[in-house]
Design a protein around this motif. Structure first.
Motif, PDB file in Angstrom:
ATOM      1  N   THR A   1      36.993  32.556  41.698  1.00  0.00           N
ATOM      2  CA  THR A   1      36.613  33.612  42.744  1.00  0.00           C
ATOM      3  C   THR A   1      37.694  33.547  43.783  1.00  0.00           C
ATOM      4  O   THR A   1      37.985  32.455  44.418  1.00  0.00           O
ATOM      5  CB  THR A   1      35.258  33.012  43.288  1.00  0.00           C
ATOM      6  N   GLN A   2      38.275  34.633  44.245  1.00  0.00           N
ATOM      7  CA  GLN A   2      39.246  34.921  45.079  1.00  0.00           C
ATOM      8  C   GLN A   2      38.732  35.872  46.148  1.00  0.00           C
ATOM      9  O   GLN A   2      38.038  36.870  45.627  1.00  0.00           O
ATOM     10  CB  GLN A   2      40.621  34.990  44.529  1.00  0.00           C
ATOM     11  N   PRO A   3      39.049  35.945  47.354  1.00  0.00           N
ATOM     12  CA  PRO A   3      38.996  37.073  48.277  1.00  0.00           C
ATOM     13  C   PRO A   3      39.641  38.190  47.806  1.00  0.00           C
ATOM     14  O   PRO A   3      40.833  38.098  47.124  1.00  0.00           O
ATOM     15  CB  PRO A   3      39.363  36.550  49.565  1.00  0.00           C
ATOM     16  N   ASN A   4      38.860  39.465  47.847  1.00  0.00           N
ATOM     17  CA  ASN A   4      39.717  40.509  47.568  1.00  0.00           C
ATOM     18  C   ASN A   4      41.191  40.944  48.018  1.00  0.00           C
ATOM     19  O   ASN A   4      42.042  41.390  47.357  1.00  0.00           O
ATOM     20  CB  ASN A   4      38.919  41.925  47.703  1.00  0.00           C
TER      21      ASN A   4
ATOM     22  N   VAL B   1      49.631  41.025  44.713  1.00  0.00           N
ATOM     23  CA  VAL B   1      48.298  40.619  44.188  1.00  0.00           C
ATOM     24  C   VAL B   1      48.694  39.152  43.828  1.00  0.00           C
ATOM     25  O   VAL B   1      49.602  38.910  42.918  1.00  0.00           O
ATOM     26  CB  VAL B   1      47.657  41.435  43.149  1.00  0.00           C
ATOM     27  N   TYR B   2      47.729  38.292  44.112  1.00  0.00           N
ATOM     28  CA  TYR B   2      47.888  36.862  43.792  1.00  0.00           C
ATOM     29  C   TYR B   2      46.751  36.398  42.856  1.00  0.00           C
ATOM     30  O   TYR B   2      45.644  36.784  43.299  1.00  0.00           O
ATOM     31  CB  TYR B   2      48.173  35.816  45.114  1.00  0.00           C
ATOM     32  N   TYR B   3      46.913  35.983  41.779  1.00  0.00           N
ATOM     33  CA  TYR B   3      46.093  35.421  40.736  1.00  0.00           C
ATOM     34  C   TYR B   3      45.935  34.021  40.641  1.00  0.00           C
ATOM     35  O   TYR B   3      47.010  33.352  40.294  1.00  0.00           O
ATOM     36  CB  TYR B   3      46.322  36.044  39.463  1.00  0.00           C
ATOM     37  N   CYS B   4      44.515  33.551  40.730  1.00  0.00           N
ATOM     38  CA  CYS B   4      44.345  32.028  40.635  1.00  0.00           C
ATOM     39  C   CYS B   4      43.789  32.255  38.931  1.00  0.00           C
ATOM     40  O   CYS B   4      42.937  32.626  38.819  1.00  0.00           O
ATOM     41  CB  CYS B   4      43.495  31.570  41.574  1.00  0.00           C
ATOM     42  N   ILE B   5      44.244  31.164  38.086  1.00  0.00           N
ATOM     43  CA  ILE B   5      44.019  31.204  36.773  1.00  0.00           C
ATOM     44  C   ILE B   5      43.703  29.657  36.550  1.00  0.00           C
ATOM     45  O   ILE B   5      44.479  28.840  36.432  1.00  0.00           O
ATOM     46  CB  ILE B   5      44.973  31.932  35.791  1.00  0.00           C
ATOM     47  N   LEU B   6      42.663  29.497  35.533  1.00  0.00           N
ATOM     48  CA  LEU B   6      42.391  28.402  34.975  1.00  0.00           C
ATOM     49  C   LEU B   6      42.827  28.438  33.648  1.00  0.00           C
ATOM     50  O   LEU B   6      42.420  29.462  32.825  1.00  0.00           O
ATOM     51  CB  LEU B   6      40.947  27.740  35.068  1.00  0.00           C
TER      52      LEU B   6
ATOM     53  N   THR C   1      40.435  39.693  39.331  1.00  0.00           N
ATOM     54  CA  THR C   1      41.165  40.840  40.116  1.00  0.00           C
ATOM     55  C   THR C   1      42.051  40.243  41.063  1.00  0.00           C
ATOM     56  O   THR C   1      42.880  41.184  41.793  1.00  0.00           O
ATOM     57  CB  THR C   1      40.052  41.331  40.776  1.00  0.00           C
ATOM     58  N   GLY C   2      42.064  38.910  41.567  1.00  0.00           N
ATOM     59  CA  GLY C   2      43.172  38.523  42.320  1.00  0.00           C
ATOM     60  C   GLY C   2      43.044  38.794  43.960  1.00  0.00           C
ATOM     61  O   GLY C   2      41.882  39.571  44.265  1.00  0.00           O
ATOM     62  N   THR C   3      43.833  38.212  44.661  1.00  0.00           N
ATOM     63  CA  THR C   3      43.976  38.540  45.972  1.00  0.00           C
ATOM     64  C   THR C   3      44.938  39.528  46.461  1.00  0.00           C
ATOM     65  O   THR C   3      46.463  38.965  46.303  1.00  0.00           O
ATOM     66  CB  THR C   3      44.049  37.305  46.867  1.00  0.00           C
ATOM     67  N   LEU C   4      44.679  40.673  47.119  1.00  0.00           N
ATOM     68  CA  LEU C   4      45.842  41.697  47.614  1.00  0.00           C
ATOM     69  C   LEU C   4      46.254  41.114  49.078  1.00  0.00           C
ATOM     70  O   LEU C   4      45.591  41.135  50.056  1.00  0.00           O
ATOM     71  CB  LEU C   4      45.538  43.079  47.687  1.00  0.00           C
ATOM     72  N   LEU C   5      47.584  40.443  49.118  1.00  0.00           N
ATOM     73  CA  LEU C   5      47.937  39.930  50.282  1.00  0.00           C
ATOM     74  C   LEU C   5      48.784  40.823  50.917  1.00  0.00           C
ATOM     75  O   LEU C   5      49.918  41.642  50.202  1.00  0.00           O
ATOM     76  CB  LEU C   5      48.973  38.799  50.267  1.00  0.00           C
ATOM     77  N   ALA C   6      48.746  41.464  52.203  1.00  0.00           N
ATOM     78  CA  ALA C   6      49.618  42.175  53.013  1.00  0.00           C
ATOM     79  C   ALA C   6      50.187  41.588  54.074  1.00  0.00           C
ATOM     80  O   ALA C   6      49.622  40.642  54.707  1.00  0.00           O
ATOM     81  CB  ALA C   6      48.574  43.397  53.670  1.00  0.00           C
ATOM     82  N   VAL C   7      51.465  41.709  54.096  1.00  0.00           N
ATOM     83  CA  VAL C   7      52.089  40.902  55.226  1.00  0.00           C
ATOM     84  C   VAL C   7      52.718  42.150  56.156  1.00  0.00           C
ATOM     85  O   VAL C   7      53.344  43.353  55.754  1.00  0.00           O
ATOM     86  CB  VAL C   7      53.482  40.527  54.548  1.00  0.00           C
TER      87      VAL C   7
ATOM     88  N   ARG D   1      47.558  44.594  28.205  1.00  0.00           N
ATOM     89  CA  ARG D   1      47.307  45.621  28.673  1.00  0.00           C
ATOM     90  C   ARG D   1      46.683  45.449  30.254  1.00  0.00           C
ATOM     91  O   ARG D   1      45.744  44.633  30.460  1.00  0.00           O
ATOM     92  CB  ARG D   1      46.645  46.956  28.129  1.00  0.00           C
ATOM     93  N   GLN D   2      47.020  46.323  31.282  1.00  0.00           N
ATOM     94  CA  GLN D   2      46.297  46.297  32.439  1.00  0.00           C
ATOM     95  C   GLN D   2      45.948  47.572  32.794  1.00  0.00           C
ATOM     96  O   GLN D   2      46.346  48.705  32.904  1.00  0.00           O
ATOM     97  CB  GLN D   2      47.544  45.902  33.430  1.00  0.00           C
ATOM     98  N   ASP D   3      44.486  47.444  33.306  1.00  0.00           N
ATOM     99  CA  ASP D   3      43.680  48.560  33.574  1.00  0.00           C
ATOM    100  C   ASP D   3      43.119  48.436  34.952  1.00  0.00           C
ATOM    101  O   ASP D   3      42.499  47.434  35.091  1.00  0.00           O
ATOM    102  CB  ASP D   3      42.985  48.907  32.512  1.00  0.00           C
ATOM    103  N   PRO D   4      42.705  49.423  35.556  1.00  0.00           N
ATOM    104  CA  PRO D   4      42.219  49.154  36.926  1.00  0.00           C
ATOM    105  C   PRO D   4      40.792  48.423  36.720  1.00  0.00           C
ATOM    106  O   PRO D   4      40.006  49.245  35.840  1.00  0.00           O
ATOM    107  CB  PRO D   4      42.078  50.619  37.711  1.00  0.00           C
ATOM    108  N   GLY D   5      40.462  47.545  37.623  1.00  0.00           N
ATOM    109  CA  GLY D   5      39.247  46.945  37.715  1.00  0.00           C
ATOM    110  C   GLY D   5      38.910  46.146  36.352  1.00  0.00           C
ATOM    111  O   GLY D   5      37.842  45.368  36.355  1.00  0.00           O
ATOM    112  N   LEU D   6      39.777  45.965  35.535  1.00  0.00           N
ATOM    113  CA  LEU D   6      39.714  44.932  34.296  1.00  0.00           C
ATOM    114  C   LEU D   6      40.636  43.869  34.218  1.00  0.00           C
ATOM    115  O   LEU D   6      40.773  43.184  33.157  1.00  0.00           O
ATOM    116  CB  LEU D   6      39.693  46.002  33.187  1.00  0.00           C
ATOM    117  N   GLY D   7      41.509  44.231  34.963  1.00  0.00           N
ATOM    118  CA  GLY D   7      42.874  43.215  35.069  1.00  0.00           C
ATOM    119  C   GLY D   7      43.581  43.224  33.802  1.00  0.00           C
ATOM    120  O   GLY D   7      43.562  44.276  32.948  1.00  0.00           O
ATOM    121  N   LEU D   8      44.276  42.071  33.373  1.00  0.00           N
ATOM    122  CA  LEU D   8      45.066  42.068  32.194  1.00  0.00           C
ATOM    123  C   LEU D   8      44.446  41.528  30.938  1.00  0.00           C
ATOM    124  O   LEU D   8      43.775  40.479  31.296  1.00  0.00           O
ATOM    125  CB  LEU D   8      46.442  41.210  32.508  1.00  0.00           C
TER     126      LEU D   8
END
Lengths: 112, 111
Positions: free
Chosen positions: A5-8, A85-90, A104-110, B36-43
């Motif tokens: 779980t990550q912040p949007n 977009v930063y993804y944390c994956i196990l 869905t990852g975290t979208l980082l804006a700088v 494949r990557q689709d909106p809302g579904l990730g890769l």
């Protein structure tokens, strides 16, 4: 594979540190914590990974909680190029498919 | 420079017209995958290959074929593309369980 779980989204100012959190309360003992990022219009890019101990590399640091139920990716000095977009994956070690399950990852804006 | 290349980068086609997206890596990696990557579904993984002539289905293989005749190449084949295959496609390669290297992506539109 366990879920993360990550912040949007998060915002940071240029040249300031950024701490990107990730919760993974159902992590198993064999799961490694991987971080990837995806810059606009590019493919995902490996950032860092770890199992139990904190890890450092030229891109970032990874701080892993003692119970391993959460972790934090640390960018020490954010640049505009770190907006992604930063993804944390196990991921368990090995396995036939070696696939990565991206959330869905975290979208980082700088901001400059 | 270590890299994964994909061609074409952009493709607009019509339903039913066979197409191939090529993928090549210069790192001598054994493992290669298509996502494949689709909106809302990730890769999501489509197919993967553990070595030459060894391929298997990922999570969303329907409508796709792959082949691995050489270690460096892993083409993705759509025999009869349909509009629901409009997506952003990524090829990836790796040698062990640590780091996967992704290509720049192929944006496919099927009309």
């Amino acid at each position: 594979d366990a879920k993360t779980t990550q912040p949007n989204s998060m915002e940071s100012n240029e040249e300031e540190p950024v701490h990107l959190p990730c919760n993974h309360s159902t992590i198993s003992g064999t799961d490694y914590i991987h971080w990837y990022r995806q810059l606009p219009s590019q493919g995902p890019e490996y950032v860092i990974h770890g199992l139990t101990s904190n890890v450092n590399n030229r891109m970032a640091s990874l701080a892993i909680a003692e119970d391993r139920k959460s972790s934090t990716l640390i960018l020490h000095r954010a640049t505009l190029r770190d907006a992604a977009v930063y993804y944390c994956i196990l991921k368990a070690w090995g396995g036939a498919t070696n696939k990565l399950i991206f959330g869905t990852g975290t979208l980082l804006a700088v901001q400059p | 420079e270590a890299q994964v290349t994909q061609n074409p980068r952009y493709l607009i086609t019509v339903t039913g017209k066979k197409l191939t997206v090529t993928c090549s890596q210069n790192m001598n990696h054994e493992y290669m995958s298509w996502y494949r990557q689709d909106p809302g579904l990730g890769l999501r993984q489509i197919y993967y290959s553990m070595n030459v002539e060894v391929t298997d289905k990922g999570d969303v293989p329907e409508g796709y074929k792959v082949s691995r005749k050489e270690k460096r190449n892993f083409p993705l084949i759509l025999e009869s593309p349909s509009p629901n295959q409009t997506s952003l496609y990524f090829c990836a390669s790796h040698q062990n369980s640590d780091t996967q290297y992704f290509g720049p992506g192929t944006r496919l539109t099927v009309l």
